[in-house]
Design a protein around this motif. Structure first.
Motif, PDB file in Angstrom:
ATOM      1  N   ALA A 139     -12.052  45.505  32.162  1.00 56.12           N
ATOM      2  CA  ALA A 139     -13.028  45.573  33.253  1.00 56.12           C
ATOM      3  C   ALA A 139     -14.098  44.525  32.983  1.00 56.12           C
ATOM      4  CB  ALA A 139     -13.654  46.966  33.367  1.00 56.12           C
ATOM      5  N   PRO A 145     -13.916  51.164  33.641  1.00 58.51           N
ATOM      6  CA  PRO A 145     -12.712  50.576  33.044  1.00 58.51           C
ATOM      7  C   PRO A 145     -11.393  51.086  33.627  1.00 58.51           C
ATOM      8  CG  PRO A 145     -14.311  51.070  31.355  1.00 58.51           C
ATOM      9  CD  PRO A 145     -14.837  51.684  32.614  1.00 58.51           C
ATOM     10  N   LYS A 170     -13.960  45.273  27.578  1.00 58.32           N
ATOM     11  CA  LYS A 170     -14.651  44.762  28.745  1.00 58.32           C
ATOM     12  C   LYS A 170     -15.079  43.315  28.492  1.00 58.32           C
ATOM     13  CE  LYS A 170     -16.886  48.429  31.412  1.00 58.32           C
ATOM     14  NZ  LYS A 170     -18.193  48.861  31.941  1.00 58.32           N
TER      15      LYS A 170
END
Length: 333
Positions: A139, A145, A170
């Protein structure tokens, strides 16, 4: 889909690191590892000096060209060129968080544009027969996420992509440098494992934070493949065990001196050819500094290569001098 064995172990694309000299060195250590180029923009492939940007040696196969871009037509044209060059696969970069990548609207910011990536995959697949794959994060910034990763993968898979390499962190597009983005965001292997479990028809390759071959072997119980980046570059001796991992699933971590020395012998003719053609010795030796990490003489090996390979006219005698620091009997052979 039937998972291709080629995805079991790969060396990550790394800017300024995985150039053609690095890949040939890695190939000398492993016959079967899947090697990746540095990311090259679609515009550069189309308009630039192709031999300089994407030229490679036949011995590098299997090798993937990673592309940066967000224009489906340009990515399709770059893919066609890549196939004509003989690349085994083209990959869309949806994971790099650098400012340069963001300003060009590609890399990790494309996690927020799954429809654009899907359109690009579809356009690329229309003009090439080689696999078109995607490398992504889980993400970006504050995006959730699970929702982001699953939504992104599902949208892109619907366009025909069957292989996803997921860096299990991430990407923070503001507040962290590219270097920090490789280590600061926490790893979430569990989320990527859920993706594999719930999308069993897709090939899911795990990337991020894997440091040893034993760790890689453990992850292969869950994932279709593993990708190592910094560990493979900084301690390349582990690549001497890649073929065994691919063939048997066994992960060995000890340094195999005989295999490392044999790899140098395999690499030597390439080095000689390149030096004779005007390539600086340091362009190759800079990728070899960590080969004997942790072994007696490793510091002297690094010192000789770092200090002498950069000098004008440096030749393979520098390699022999460095080798004498870690394996005198090999240097005298």
């Amino acid at each position: 889909m039937q998972i291709n064995q080629v995805y079991i172990f790969s060396v990550a694309p790394m800017m300024d690191w995985t150039d053609r000299h690095c890949r040939m060195f890695h190939r000398a250590l492993s016959d079967q590892a899947l090697l990746w180029t540095e990311m090259v923009t679609a515009d550069a492939v189309i308009h630039g000096d192709r031999e300089r940007l994407i030229g490679y040696s036949a011995a590098e196969h299997p090798v993937v060209l990673q592309l940066g871009g967000s224009d489906p037509e340009k990515l399709a044209e770059a893919s066609r060129i890549a196939e004509d060059f003989g690349y085994d696969e083209v990959n869309i970069n949806c994971g790099c968080p650098s400012d340069r990548v963001q300003s060009g609207r590609f890399g990790a910011c494309l996690m927020q544009e799954p429809e654009t990536v899907a359109a690009s995959v579809a356009a690329m697949q229309k003009v090439v027969s080689i696999p078109v794959t995607v490398k992504c994060r889980v993400a970006v910034d504050e995006d959730p996420p699970r929702e982001t990763l699953f939504g992104f993968v599902d949208t892109v898979a619907d366009a025909g992509c069957e292989v996803f390499t997921v860096h299990a962190r991430k990407a923070w597009l503001s507040g962290l440098s590219p270097k920090e983005n490789r280590t600061v965001p926490p790893l979430d292997y569990g989320l990527v494992a859920e993706l594999k479990a719930e999308r069993p028809g897709l090939a899911i390759i795990l990337n991020g934070g894997i440091k040893t071959m034993s760790e890689a072997a453990d992850h292969l119980k869950t994932f279709d493949g593993v990708m190592l980046g910094r560990a493979a570059y900084q301690t390349p001796a582990l690549l001497a065990h890649a073929d065994q991992l691919i063939e048997t699933g066994e992960g060995r971590d000890e340094v195999d001196m005989a295999a490392c020395l044999a790899a140098l012998e395999r690499y030597r003719p390439y080095m000689a050819e390149q030096v004779a053609g005007g390539t600086k010795l340091s362009s190759m030796t800079r990728h070899m500094l960590g080969l004997f990490a942790g072994q007696p003489g490793a510091r002297a090996w690094r010192r000789v290569l770092s200090e002498k390979a950069v000098k004008p006219g440096a030749g393979l005698d520098v390699l022999d001098e460095a080798l004498a620091q870690v394996a005198p009997e090999a240097a005298l052979a």
